[in-house]
Each structure stands twice: as structure tokens, then as C-alpha cells.
Scaffold this motif. Structure first.
Motif, PDB file in Angstrom:
ATOM      1  N   ALA A 166       2.050   2.431  13.433  1.00  0.00           N
ATOM      2  CA  ALA A 166       2.053   3.716  12.729  1.00  0.00           C
ATOM      3  C   ALA A 166       3.374   3.957  11.997  1.00  0.00           C
ATOM      4  CB  ALA A 166       1.763   4.853  13.700  1.00  0.00           C
ATOM      5  N   GLU A 167       4.424   3.280  12.410  1.00  0.00           N
ATOM      6  CA  GLU A 167       5.712   3.400  11.712  1.00  0.00           C
ATOM      7  C   GLU A 167       5.632   2.867  10.288  1.00  0.00           C
ATOM      8  OE1 GLU A 167       9.126   1.959  13.867  1.00  0.00           O
ATOM      9  OE2 GLU A 167       8.170   2.432  15.787  1.00  0.00           O
ATOM     10  N   TYR A 168       4.595   2.070   9.989  1.00  0.00           N
ATOM     11  CA  TYR A 168       4.468   1.435   8.677  1.00  0.00           C
ATOM     12  C   TYR A 168       3.302   1.977   7.865  1.00  0.00           C
ATOM     13  CZ  TYR A 168       7.736  -1.381  11.143  1.00  0.00           C
ATOM     14  OH  TYR A 168       8.830  -1.758  11.879  1.00  0.00           O
ATOM     15  N   GLY A 169       2.572   2.941   8.413  1.00  0.00           N
ATOM     16  CA  GLY A 169       1.471   3.545   7.673  1.00  0.00           C
ATOM     17  C   GLY A 169       0.334   3.973   8.584  1.00  0.00           C
ATOM     18  N   THR A 170      -0.795   4.218   7.958  1.00  0.00           N
ATOM     19  CA  THR A 170      -1.984   4.678   8.669  1.00  0.00           C
ATOM     20  C   THR A 170      -2.668   3.517   9.382  1.00  0.00           C
ATOM     21  OG1 THR A 170      -2.331   6.353   6.982  1.00  0.00           O
ATOM     22  CG2 THR A 170      -4.212   5.837   8.385  1.00  0.00           C
ATOM     23  N   VAL A 171      -2.909   3.691  10.673  1.00  0.00           N
ATOM     24  CA  VAL A 171      -3.620   2.679  11.448  1.00  0.00           C
ATOM     25  C   VAL A 171      -5.075   3.121  11.546  1.00  0.00           C
ATOM     26  CG1 VAL A 171      -3.795   1.491  13.655  1.00  0.00           C
ATOM     27  CG2 VAL A 171      -1.540   2.100  12.751  1.00  0.00           C
ATOM     28  N   ASN A 172      -5.964   2.371  10.911  1.00  0.00           N
ATOM     29  CA  ASN A 172      -7.390   2.716  10.919  1.00  0.00           C
ATOM     30  C   ASN A 172      -8.106   2.219  12.167  1.00  0.00           C
ATOM     31  OD1 ASN A 172      -7.150   3.964   8.433  1.00  0.00           O
ATOM     32  ND2 ASN A 172      -7.768   2.148   7.298  1.00  0.00           N
ATOM     33  N   ASN A 173      -7.713   1.044  12.657  1.00  0.00           N
ATOM     34  CA  ASN A 173      -8.424   0.462  13.795  1.00  0.00           C
ATOM     35  C   ASN A 173      -7.541  -0.560  14.501  1.00  0.00           C
ATOM     36  OD1 ASN A 173     -10.727   0.048  15.453  1.00  0.00           O
ATOM     37  ND2 ASN A 173     -11.227  -1.790  14.305  1.00  0.00           N
TER      38      ASN A 173
END
Length: 101
Positions: free
Chosen positions: A22-29
């Protein structure tokens, strides 16, 4: 596309992975495969993020990084290959190849 994350501790959880990525963006799955017979985690995961740019940033930052006492292996996941026998038939010890090595 997704990210392959290898050399994970067997104690890692989906939430642990989500938090780091999550530190690098949106985690979808996040998928943490388990052994079919034992139910034990297999030591790797797949992470899907919101954009290619987020995936690239996570890969560049985390590949080789030490986390939970292990050096992570992080890269773009390769498409899964079917494990079908040659020619679609059953495997046989009588299979003779015309190829010379």
C-alpha cells in the motif's frame, strides 16, 4: 497483470502484504497460495495493484529488500503455463522423440 512476491516467511498474512504494498499505491488483491494437501502457505504471493506505474514502483523498491528476516524476490508475474503432457495424451515411458540432443 500482477506481481509475484517470493521468498516470503510462512508466517506472513494477506494483511501484512497489503500493508507493505500500500506504500506504493492501491492494492486490489492479494493471493497467498496454500499447499492442497497440508493447507500450509507455500512461501509466495501474488499482488494486484491499481496501475502499472504502482506495480513498477513496488517492484523496484521491494525486489531484494529484507522483510521478516528474508530477502524478497519481487517481479512481474509470468502467465501460468498448463502442465499438460506432450500431445494431449497420457505420459508414457515408451515415448520416443525424433529430436537429437
Amino acid at each position: 497483470m500482477s506481481i509475484y512476491v517470493g521468498n516470503l516467511s510462512y508466517d506472513v498474512t494477506e494483511e501484512d502484504i497489503r500493508e507493505v504494498f500500500a506504500e506504493y499505491g492501491t492494492v486490489n488483491n492479494v493471493t497467498l497460495p496454500k499447499d492442497r494437501e497440508t493447507g500450509r502457505k507455500r512461501g509466495f504471493a501474488f499482488v494486484e495493484m491499481g496501475t502499472d506505474e504502482e506495480e513498477t514502483a513496488a517492484i523496484e523498491a521491494l525486489d531484494g529488500a529484507e522483510w521478516m528476516g528474508r530477502n524478497l524476490k519481487v517481479n512481474k508475474a509470468k502467465p501460468r503455463e498448463d502442465n499438460k503432457p506432450f500431445g494431449g495424451g497420457s505420459r508414457s515411458n515408451n515415448f520416443k522423440s525424433s529430436r537429437r540432443y
